[in-house]
Motif scaffolding. Structure first.
Motif, PDB file in Angstrom:
ATOM      1  N   VAL A  13      19.536 -64.699 -29.847  1.00 55.20           N
ATOM      2  CA  VAL A  13      20.005 -66.071 -30.066  1.00 55.20           C
ATOM      3  C   VAL A  13      21.417 -66.144 -29.498  1.00 55.20           C
ATOM      4  N   GLY A  14      21.563 -66.888 -28.397  1.00 61.54           N
ATOM      5  CA  GLY A  14      22.833 -66.970 -27.684  1.00 61.54           C
ATOM      6  C   GLY A  14      22.720 -66.312 -26.318  1.00 61.54           C
ATOM      7  N   ALA A  15      23.624 -66.686 -25.422  1.00 58.33           N
ATOM      8  CA  ALA A  15      23.642 -66.066 -24.083  1.00 58.33           C
ATOM      9  C   ALA A  15      25.084 -65.939 -23.591  1.00 58.33           C
ATOM     10  N   GLY A  16      25.942 -65.521 -24.515  1.00 60.52           N
ATOM     11  CA  GLY A  16      27.319 -65.217 -24.143  1.00 60.52           C
ATOM     12  C   GLY A  16      27.422 -63.769 -23.679  1.00 60.52           C
ATOM     13  N   PRO A  17      28.633 -63.259 -23.497  1.00 60.10           N
ATOM     14  CA  PRO A  17      28.803 -61.891 -22.994  1.00 60.10           C
ATOM     15  C   PRO A  17      28.094 -60.832 -23.824  1.00 60.10           C
ATOM     16  N   SER A  18      28.163 -60.945 -25.155  1.00 60.31           N
ATOM     17  CA  SER A  18      27.528 -59.932 -26.001  1.00 60.31           C
ATOM     18  C   SER A  18      26.012 -59.960 -25.829  1.00 60.31           C
ATOM     19  N   ALA A  19      25.455 -61.164 -25.837  1.00 65.45           N
ATOM     20  CA  ALA A  19      24.008 -61.339 -25.681  1.00 65.45           C
ATOM     21  C   ALA A  19      23.547 -60.824 -24.316  1.00 65.45           C
ATOM     22  N   LEU A  20      24.279 -61.179 -23.280  1.00 68.90           N
ATOM     23  CA  LEU A  20      23.877 -60.788 -21.926  1.00 68.90           C
ATOM     24  C   LEU A  20      24.000 -59.273 -21.726  1.00 68.90           C
ATOM     25  N   ALA A  21      25.052 -58.680 -22.326  1.00 67.50           N
ATOM     26  CA  ALA A  21      25.195 -57.222 -22.227  1.00 67.50           C
ATOM     27  C   ALA A  21      24.025 -56.538 -22.923  1.00 67.50           C
ATOM     28  N   ALA A  22      23.659 -57.034 -24.096  1.00 61.73           N
ATOM     29  CA  ALA A  22      22.506 -56.465 -24.809  1.00 61.73           C
ATOM     30  C   ALA A  22      21.242 -56.605 -23.961  1.00 61.73           C
ATOM     31  N   ALA A  23      21.097 -57.770 -23.332  1.00 60.10           N
ATOM     32  CA  ALA A  23      19.891 -58.021 -22.524  1.00 60.10           C
ATOM     33  C   ALA A  23      19.821 -57.093 -21.317  1.00 60.10           C
ATOM     34  N   ASP A  30      12.649 -52.028 -20.343  1.00 58.27           N
ATOM     35  CA  ASP A  30      11.352 -52.712 -20.369  1.00 58.27           C
ATOM     36  C   ASP A  30      11.032 -53.369 -21.704  1.00 58.27           C
ATOM     37  N   LEU A  31      12.043 -53.663 -22.483  1.00 61.36           N
ATOM     38  CA  LEU A  31      11.782 -54.459 -23.688  1.00 61.36           C
ATOM     39  C   LEU A  31      11.722 -55.922 -23.260  1.00 61.36           C
ATOM     40  N   ASP A  32      10.667 -56.578 -23.676  1.00 63.94           N
ATOM     41  CA  ASP A  32      10.462 -57.988 -23.341  1.00 63.94           C
ATOM     42  C   ASP A  32      11.509 -58.807 -24.106  1.00 63.94           C
ATOM     43  N   THR A  33      12.472 -59.372 -23.365  1.00 65.69           N
ATOM     44  CA  THR A  33      13.655 -59.972 -23.998  1.00 65.69           C
ATOM     45  C   THR A  33      13.804 -61.438 -23.611  1.00 65.69           C
ATOM     46  N   VAL A  34      13.861 -62.295 -24.615  1.00 64.14           N
ATOM     47  CA  VAL A  34      14.068 -63.732 -24.384  1.00 64.14           C
ATOM     48  C   VAL A  34      15.385 -64.135 -25.036  1.00 64.14           C
ATOM     49  N   LEU A  35      16.196 -64.903 -24.307  1.00 66.63           N
ATOM     50  CA  LEU A  35      17.449 -65.419 -24.862  1.00 66.63           C
ATOM     51  C   LEU A  35      17.361 -66.935 -24.983  1.00 66.63           C
ATOM     52  N   PHE A  36      17.918 -67.458 -26.063  1.00 71.15           N
ATOM     53  CA  PHE A  36      18.009 -68.919 -26.244  1.00 71.15           C
ATOM     54  C   PHE A  36      19.473 -69.324 -26.255  1.00 71.15           C
ATOM     55  N   GLU A  37      19.829 -70.265 -25.387  1.00 66.76           N
ATOM     56  CA  GLU A  37      21.206 -70.748 -25.344  1.00 66.76           C
ATOM     57  C   GLU A  37      21.207 -72.264 -25.480  1.00 66.76           C
ATOM     58  N   GLN A  73      23.144 -60.205 -13.679  1.00 67.32           N
ATOM     59  CA  GLN A  73      22.764 -58.808 -13.942  1.00 67.32           C
ATOM     60  C   GLN A  73      21.616 -58.750 -14.944  1.00 67.32           C
ATOM     61  N   ALA A  74      21.714 -59.532 -16.007  1.00 68.14           N
ATOM     62  CA  ALA A  74      20.645 -59.541 -17.023  1.00 68.14           C
ATOM     63  C   ALA A  74      19.341 -60.076 -16.414  1.00 68.14           C
ATOM     64  N   GLU A  75      19.448 -61.128 -15.610  1.00 71.62           N
ATOM     65  CA  GLU A  75      18.230 -61.714 -15.013  1.00 71.62           C
ATOM     66  C   GLU A  75      17.624 -60.782 -13.967  1.00 71.62           C
ATOM     67  N   ARG A  76      18.458 -59.988 -13.296  1.00 74.73           N
ATOM     68  CA  ARG A  76      17.930 -59.039 -12.304  1.00 74.73           C
ATOM     69  C   ARG A  76      16.950 -58.066 -12.948  1.00 74.73           C
ATOM     70  N   THR A 304      25.813 -51.642 -27.925  1.00 73.94           N
ATOM     71  CA  THR A 304      25.507 -50.867 -29.138  1.00 73.94           C
ATOM     72  C   THR A 304      24.299 -51.460 -29.865  1.00 73.94           C
ATOM     73  N   ALA A 305      24.308 -52.764 -30.009  1.00 69.76           N
ATOM     74  CA  ALA A 305      23.196 -53.421 -30.694  1.00 69.76           C
ATOM     75  C   ALA A 305      21.878 -53.148 -29.967  1.00 69.76           C
ATOM     76  N   ALA A 306      21.915 -53.171 -28.646  1.00 64.98           N
ATOM     77  CA  ALA A 306      20.695 -52.926 -27.866  1.00 64.98           C
ATOM     78  C   ALA A 306      20.137 -51.535 -28.171  1.00 64.98           C
ATOM     79  N   LEU A 307      21.031 -50.554 -28.243  1.00 67.64           N
ATOM     80  CA  LEU A 307      20.577 -49.182 -28.510  1.00 67.64           C
ATOM     81  C   LEU A 307      20.016 -49.061 -29.934  1.00 67.64           C
ATOM     82  N   LYS A 308      20.664 -49.735 -30.870  1.00 65.49           N
ATOM     83  CA  LYS A 308      20.179 -49.695 -32.260  1.00 65.49           C
ATOM     84  C   LYS A 308      18.842 -50.433 -32.384  1.00 65.49           C
TER      85      LYS A 308
END
Lengths: 328, 94
Positions: A13-23, A30-37, A73-76, A304-308
């Protein structure tokens, strides 16, 4: 529209720097990841003129460009960024149900990275004259004030940085600061220089009470002055426009009715793994209780959140979740 | 007669990028006018049309055959997908 059976590994939920870095991290695995902004991709960073303290850029980088680089980068790697809003998150055991503007969907894990937004002053005239002389985005609207006189409200890093940016257009800026200027040393140095040049005047101990506008000959109502209290007296600051940067509010309105625990200021509480009290729902960046409100920190927390989240999903996998598509 | 879309922007406007992305996602083309690259008269005209001193300003309009008189004009100030959606609803392929 989302199908009733739409399920993803991760919804951010969100697509700021933290969200995009996690993505970036989750999509590379290969985790199927959807962001909502619901606002701007890149968040507040995208509407910041210049970012000087994000590591890796010798000369700094424009906020919009940094946001576009993170997004690209996230979309790539396959991040699916949707322009829409999440209105609730509900725990359904191994899956979380999200109500969105695209309909209902489910996720095995959720990352709340909605960031924060500039506070409003809540004084008469502010809402009425929004976009007609009252602004919260210098990079968007500063160009309308070429050779004009401006007021900037606030005394933190954002207020000083945006005031310096606005000098590209404005002839003079009055900074109205409630207590004292609390900006980084380098920004303070630059501000002092502009004060010496007579381009900026800093007024300390000033509390704005009202923004006053008048209708001009073409029928448009525009800002003419700010009324404020200083030393117990009302003072008028004539101006063509007002830019407000008085602090940040967490974007957690959509969580107020959820079971996710917030702190007394409305920021999301997490444990050391950045997980909220709702298992499978994580949080990173400016919206997290204890955040440092720095882009570099938000990006680090996103990673960090992505790894957790990956660890969490691996653990869930071992427990054999039944996909919702088989349940419906 | 067909409708056209014009987005008035500035170079550093992130909300303008959102409008462009949203219109593109609907398969719609649009003209961009960057007011940083235009004479001050353009900025003044946009202020008069929109009543606001902010960007993006997105104008959806339909003009007569000779291209002069607008027969339909919708002006959206800011990044407002709900209002934009109403303005372009008959332009989006089903």
């Amino acid at each position: 529209m989302a199908s009733a059976k739409e399920t993803h590994d991760l919804v951010i939920v969100g697509a700021g720097p933290s969200a995009l870095a996690a993505a970036v991290y989750t999509t590379r695995e290969d985790l199927d990841t959807v962001l909502f902004e619901k606002g701007v991709i890149g968040g507040l960073a995208a509407i910041t003129d210049w970012v000087d303290n994000y590591p890796g850029f010798i000369k700094g980088i424009g906020g919009l460009e940094l946001a576009q680089q993170l997004q690209g980068q996230a979309e790539r790697f396959g991040a699916d960024i949707r322009l829409g809003e999440v209105s609730s998150i509900t725990d359904e055991g191994p899956l979380k149900r999200l109500e969105t503007t695209e309909g209902t969907l489910w996720a095995k894990a959720v990352l709340v990275a909605t960031g924060s937004d500039y506070k409003k002053m809540g004084i008469p005239g502010e809402q009425e004259l929004y976009g007609r002389g009252v602004h919260y985005c210098a990079t968007c609207d500063g160009a309308f004030y070429r050779d004009k006189k401006l007021v900037v409200v606030g005394g933190g890093n954002s207020a000083v940085q945006e005031a310096l940016f606005l000098l590209r257009f404005a002839t003079h800026i009055d900074m109205l600061v409630r207590s004292e200027v609390k900006a980084s040393e380098i920004l303070q140095h630059e501000l002092d220089k502009r004060v010496r040049e007579g381009k900026i005047t800093v007024h300390l101990g000033v509390t704005p009470n009202e923004i006053v506008g008048e209708t001009n000959a073409t029928g448009l109502k525009k800002v003419t002055k700010v009324l404020a209290t200083k030393d117990g007296h009302t003072v008028a600051y004539p101006t063509d426009g007002v830019f407000v940067f008085i602090g940040l509010l967490p974007n957690t309105g959509f969580l107020k009715t959820s079971a996710i625990t917030l702190d007394e200021f409305g920021f999301v509480l997490t444990d050391k793994n950045l997980q909220t009290n709702m298992p499978g729902v994580f949080c990173s960046g400016d919206v997290r209780s204890g955040a440092t409100m720095q882009i570099a920190s938000a990006v680090g927390e996103g990673a960090t959140a992505a790894l957790k989240i990956r660890e969490f999903l691996e653990m869930q996998e071992r427990n054999h979740i039944t996909p919702v598509s088989e349940l419906v | 007669m067909t409708k056209t879309i014009t987005i008035y922007t500035t170079t550093t406007c992130a909300y303008c990028e959102m409008v462009k992305r949203w219109l593109s996602s609907k398969g719609l083309s649009y003209k961009v006018v960057n007011m940083d690259e235009e004479p001050p008269e353009v900025r003044q005209r946009v202020i008069e049309m929109s009543g606001a001193m902010t960007v993006p300003v997105t104008i959806v309009e339909e003009v007569t055959e000779d291209g002069t008189e607008p027969t339909y004009r919708d002006i959206t100030v800011g990044w407002n997908p709900a209002k934009l959606g109403a303005a372009i609803h008959d332009m989006v392929a089903v």
